[in-house]
Design a protein around this motif. Structure first.
Motif, short mmCIF file in Angstrom:
data_model
loop_
_atom_site.label_atom_id
_atom_site.label_comp_id
_atom_site.label_asym_id
_atom_site.label_seq_id
_atom_site.Cartn_x
_atom_site.Cartn_y
_atom_site.Cartn_z
N ALA A 162 0.82 -1.22 0.00
CA ALA A 162 0.00 0.00 0.00
C ALA A 162 0.85 1.26 0.00
O ALA A 162 0.41 2.33 -0.47
N ARG A 163 2.08 1.20 0.50
CA ARG A 163 2.96 2.36 0.54
C ARG A 163 3.61 2.66 -0.81
O ARG A 163 4.19 3.72 -1.00
N LEU A 164 3.59 1.68 -1.69
CA LEU A 164 4.24 1.84 -2.99
C LEU A 164 3.22 2.38 -3.99
O LEU A 164 2.18 1.75 -4.24
N ARG A 165 3.50 3.51 -4.58
CA ARG A 165 2.54 4.16 -5.48
C ARG A 165 2.70 3.69 -6.92
O ARG A 165 1.75 3.63 -7.68
N SER A 166 3.92 3.37 -7.30
CA SER A 166 4.17 2.94 -8.68
C SER A 166 3.74 1.49 -8.88
O SER A 166 4.01 0.63 -8.03
N ARG A 167 3.04 1.24 -10.01
CA ARG A 167 2.64 -0.13 -10.34
C ARG A 167 3.86 -1.03 -10.49
O ARG A 167 3.86 -2.17 -10.07
#
Length: 340
Positions: free
Chosen positions: A20-25
């Motif tokens: 959830a903390r990672l924004r990039s796919r």
């Protein structure tokens, strides 16, 4: 087993929080792949080492005799050897469930010492140790030993032993006693008032000579370096024995040791070679709250002594350092000749 689902749920919640903390796919895809790889490695089934002991009918028959004629009598099975055969002896003992000296686990501090002592069975030292540990029977497998004992007994009786059963190169010996311990010269305790104790590392070594068995000097084991406890006396004494009192901490005893002496407290020379210390097995039976190890040295008039825990060398037995995390002393005592 009930803890596994809880751990799996916590791991899943943690993985979800990380993703959830990672924004990039792309970053989420890489993180998911790494997490999947961790799960795969954790679940990988390695090939287990399996050894099937070549147990004979004679070996099984020996333990059948024990179950029928000597229930509950403590047993030593010889020869002491590889972990595989120690495990095999444990399997054999399932026939009688008598207390067994043999065995193998991840914690085996006395193993190297016992293998050395009982390789000389039936010499006086091994017989005295058996008698003190209240071991009543010795099961001997001649086909596993370099020197047969059962065969020898057929032609020449052995003191303090009686053969009670034999068959197919295996025999059972009853321990009848042991030769008396050689007398020691009279000795007296050296007063440590005014002595200074230091260690190469660890807590304050003063705790090892404060007269309080509840206090404790302890030092972590660094296999690549010597560790030592140094005793500086106010005056010279002809010391002949050092006793390390361990309280209830059996695992603290030094598996091997060397004793050094100095004339000035700066330059040191060995009084003894590196020796294997006798584990406090007798104390476990008689007074488990006040275990001790005695280190005998040549009578030496000195004011400066070191008990050294030597570093591992290429000649060291690996077993000495297996799961040996620290050593320590509750109280150290020095003994000199009584007429000094």
């Amino acid at each position: 087993m009930s803890s596994f689902p809880a751990v799996a749920i916590l791991a899943g919640l943690g993985a979800d929080a990380v993703l959830a903390r990672l924004r990039s796919r792309h970053a989420r895809a890489v993180a998911a792949a790494l997490l999947a790889l961790i799960v795969l490695v954790d679940c990988w089934r390695t090939r287990f080492y399996v050894w099937v002991p070549p147990l004979t009918s004679g070996q099984w028959a020996a333990h059948d005799w024990v179950a029928a004629h000597a229930p509950g009598v403590p047993i030593l099975e010889l020869p002491l050897g590889s972990p595989e055969w120690q495990g095999a002896y444990m399997v054999l003992s399932s026939r009688d469930w008598n207390p067994l000296v043999n065995g193998h686990s991840g914690f085996d501090p006395a193993g190297p010492y016992l293998r050395g002592v009982f390789s000389r069975f039936p010499d006086p030292d091994s017989l005295r140790l058996l008698a003190d540990l209240k071991v009543g029977l010795v099961v001997v497998h001649d086909d596993l030993r370099p020197g047969p004992i059962c065969l020898r007994l057929e032609f020449r009786p052995m003191p303090y032993l009686s053969e009670t059963w034999s068959g197919q190169k295996t025999c059972i010996l009853r321990v009848l006693g042991a030769p008396p311990t050689p007398p020691t010269p009279p000795e007296q305790l050296v007063a440590l008032a005014g002595a200074r104790l230091t260690g190469s590392a660890g807590d304050s070594a003063a705790a090892a000579a404060d007269g309080d068995l509840a206090t404790h000097w302890v030092q972590d084991i660094v296999p690549t370096a010597d560790g030592w406890l140094q005793i500086d006396l106010p005056e010279h004494h002809p010391v002949r024995r050092i006793r390390l009192r361990l309280g209830p901490h059996y695992g603290d005893y030094p598996r091997h040791y060397r004793v050094d002496a100095s004339t000035d407290g700066v330059q040191w020379a060995p009084l003894t070679p590196v020796r294997m210390a006798e584990p406090p097995l007798r104390g476990l039976l008689h007074d488990p709250g006040d275990l001790s190890v005695d280190l005998k040295i040549p009578v030496t008039s000195t004011a400066h002594l070191r008990v050294v825990r030597p570093a591992r060398t290429k000649d060291s037995a690996v077993d000495l350092f297996s799961n040996w995390l620290h050593w320590g002393v509750h109280e150290v005592e020095l003994y000199e000749a009584a007429d000094s």
